[in-house]
Motif scaffolding. Structure first.
Motif, short mmCIF file in Angstrom:
data_model
loop_
_atom_site.label_atom_id
_atom_site.label_comp_id
_atom_site.label_asym_id
_atom_site.label_seq_id
_atom_site.Cartn_x
_atom_site.Cartn_y
_atom_site.Cartn_z
N ARG A 1 -11.46 -7.38 -14.12
CA ARG A 1 -12.43 -7.56 -13.03
C ARG A 1 -12.46 -6.28 -12.20
N LEU A 2 -13.65 -5.79 -11.95
CA LEU A 2 -13.80 -4.52 -11.25
C LEU A 2 -13.95 -4.71 -9.75
N SER A 3 -13.43 -3.75 -9.00
CA SER A 3 -13.63 -3.73 -7.56
C SER A 3 -15.07 -3.36 -7.26
N GLU A 4 -15.71 -4.10 -6.40
CA GLU A 4 -17.10 -3.83 -6.06
C GLU A 4 -17.22 -2.70 -5.05
N ASN A 5 -16.11 -2.03 -4.75
CA ASN A 5 -16.14 -0.84 -3.90
C ASN A 5 -16.38 0.43 -4.70
N SER B 1 -18.11 -9.09 -13.76
CA SER B 1 -18.07 -7.64 -13.57
C SER B 1 -19.15 -6.95 -14.40
#
Length: 214
Positions: free
Chosen positions: A96-100, A134
């Motif tokens: 899961r990727l950071s949305e930052n 993601s």
């Protein structure tokens, strides 16, 4: 500095269980070429038969969608000289990727460390993959390319569904699977290249992926 990010293609290698390995042949041997060329001049003209999904390969939208751009239609600007970003995800099965993250127009490369198992039975067993949520976020944010050093960007045993392929390729985002050597890259500050031949009517083909560091 150039960092190689592709697996070597060799006779009979297994990339994906059930897909046949490549077969090398000879169209014109060095010995036979001596009858064709001047004395002291000889060449080897080889042949290769391989599935498009061999080694480190790139998927275009045509791989998933019949009307999507194929290898000859995706512009080179989507395949080469892309600003790169590495997402570190070792020890994680569903990534899961950071949305930052700033991913727009970039090659987003997911390092899971699973490339260490390439060529073994373990490679296809419970491999890491990108979470569908993601994948949807990457499509919304306009990533140029997404790559992973694992068997598949999707969870392959899950009823044949391929949400990451479906979402990303529909958005025109090409994929590179079976990358290797991502640990040698910095998190960012490099350019990524993965351009296949311009083959009309084909959606997938091996690439020699690499990164250029300043």
């Amino acid at each position: 500095m150039i960092v190689e990010l592709s697996h070597r293609i060799a006779e009979g290698m297994v990339t994906y269980p059930g897909i046949p390995g490549p077969r090398l042949g000879v169209h014109l041997s060095r010995e036979d070429s001596r009858e064709v060329y001047a004395p002291g001049t000889e060449f080897h003209l080889g042949t290769i038969a391989l599935a498009a999904n061999t080694g480190t390969y790139l998927d275009t939208p045509h791989h998933r969608y019949p009307d999507g751009p194929d290898l000859s239609q995706v512009p080179a600007s989507r395949l080469a000289d892309l600003p790169g970003l590495v997402v570190r995800a070792e020890g994680t099965r569903e990534v899961r990727l950071s949305e930052n993250l700033d991913v727009r127009g970039r090659a987003v490369l997911i390092q899971t460390g699973w490339d260490l198992h390439f060529g073994t039975e373990k490679y296809a067993d419970e491999h890491p993959y990108l979470a569908p949520e993601s994948a949807a976020w990457l499509a919304e944010q306009g990533a140029a390319l997404v790559g992973i050093d694992s068997l598949n960007i999707d969870d392959t045993p899950h009823r044949g569904e391929r949400p990451a392929h479906t979402l990303l390729l529909k958005a025109g985002i090409v994929l590179v699977e079976h990358l290797t050597g991502l640990s040698a890259l910095p998190d960012e500050g490099f350019r990524f290249h993965a351009a296949p031949p311009m083959i009309a009517g084909l959606g997938t083909f091996p690439v020699r992926a690499y990164a250029v560091l300043p």
